[in-house]
Design a protein around this motif. Structure first.
Motif, mmCIF file in Angstrom:
data_model
loop_
_atom_site.group_PDB
_atom_site.id
_atom_site.type_symbol
_atom_site.label_atom_id
_atom_site.label_comp_id
_atom_site.label_asym_id
_atom_site.label_seq_id
_atom_site.Cartn_x
_atom_site.Cartn_y
_atom_site.Cartn_z
ATOM 1 N N ALA A 212 0.842 -1.197 0.000
ATOM 2 C CA ALA A 212 0.000 0.000 0.000
ATOM 3 C C ALA A 212 0.880 1.251 0.000
ATOM 4 C CB ALA A 212 -0.922 0.005 1.209
ATOM 5 N N ALA B 91 -2.984 5.651 0.679
ATOM 6 C CA ALA B 91 -4.016 4.675 1.052
ATOM 7 C C ALA B 91 -4.360 4.734 2.533
ATOM 8 C CB ALA B 91 -3.556 3.262 0.681
ATOM 9 N N ALA C 122 -4.943 1.466 6.630
ATOM 10 C CA ALA C 122 -4.940 1.902 5.228
ATOM 11 C C ALA C 122 -5.785 0.949 4.399
ATOM 12 C CB ALA C 122 -3.501 1.918 4.694
ATOM 13 N N LEU C 123 -6.111 1.371 3.208
ATOM 14 C CA LEU C 123 -6.772 0.495 2.245
ATOM 15 C C LEU C 123 -5.711 -0.346 1.558
ATOM 16 C CD1 LEU C 123 -9.236 3.035 0.617
ATOM 17 C CD2 LEU C 123 -9.764 1.283 2.330
ATOM 18 N N ARG D 158 -4.545 -2.879 -1.692
ATOM 19 C CA ARG D 158 -4.813 -2.893 -3.143
ATOM 20 C C ARG D 158 -5.798 -3.952 -3.515
ATOM 21 N NH1 ARG D 158 0.813 -2.509 -6.249
ATOM 22 N NH2 ARG D 158 1.992 -1.980 -4.441
#
Length: 131
Positions: free
Chosen positions: A72, A76, A128-129, A131
């Motif tokens: 990430a 993100a 975080a986000l 992928r």
């Protein structure tokens, strides 16, 4: 097993190994959860006597290393929590953080605490986000 959640533990090669029974980061459910990152040097040595700026920069570097190892980017990040032993250090951290994050402004919390492991002055965790 079918239906089991996909959980992946991540420990970056360019960071000190975890000092306990945890991973630097875990990916699950489309998110990356970064464990609290102390300003431990990548070689594993400690310098709690270092000035706050040095500690904050190392903690941020450790956070970003764990994030990158999980695949990430900084952009993100959706939530950051910063633990400081002296709230008077907050303006210094805020300036360093703003420089490191650029225009990206994830949600953030600062938590004053009486003590951190090894005598450090800062610890940072994040979500975080992935992928």
């Amino acid at each position: 097993m079918a239906g089991e959640p996909q959980i992946h533990c991540v420990n970056p090669a360019d960071a000190a190994p975890p000092g306990g029974h945890y991973s630097h980061a875990v990916t699950a459910g489309g998110f990356v959860f970064i464990s609290g990152q102390l300003p431990v040097r990548p070689c594993g040595t400690h310098a709690p006597e270092a000035d706050f700026t040095t500690q904050a920069n190392q903690a941020l570097a450790n956070l970003f290393a764990a994030l990158a190892a999980a695949g990430a980017s900084r952009q993100a990040i959706v939530k950051v929590t910063v633990y400081v032993t002296d709230i008077a250090d907050w303006p210094v951290f805020n300036a360093l953080y703003a420089q490191a994050m650029g225009e990206h402004r994830p949600a953030r919390t600062v938590v004053p605490v009486p003590v951190l492991h090894y005598g450090y002055r800062i610890e940072i965790d994040a979500i975080a986000l992935s992928r």
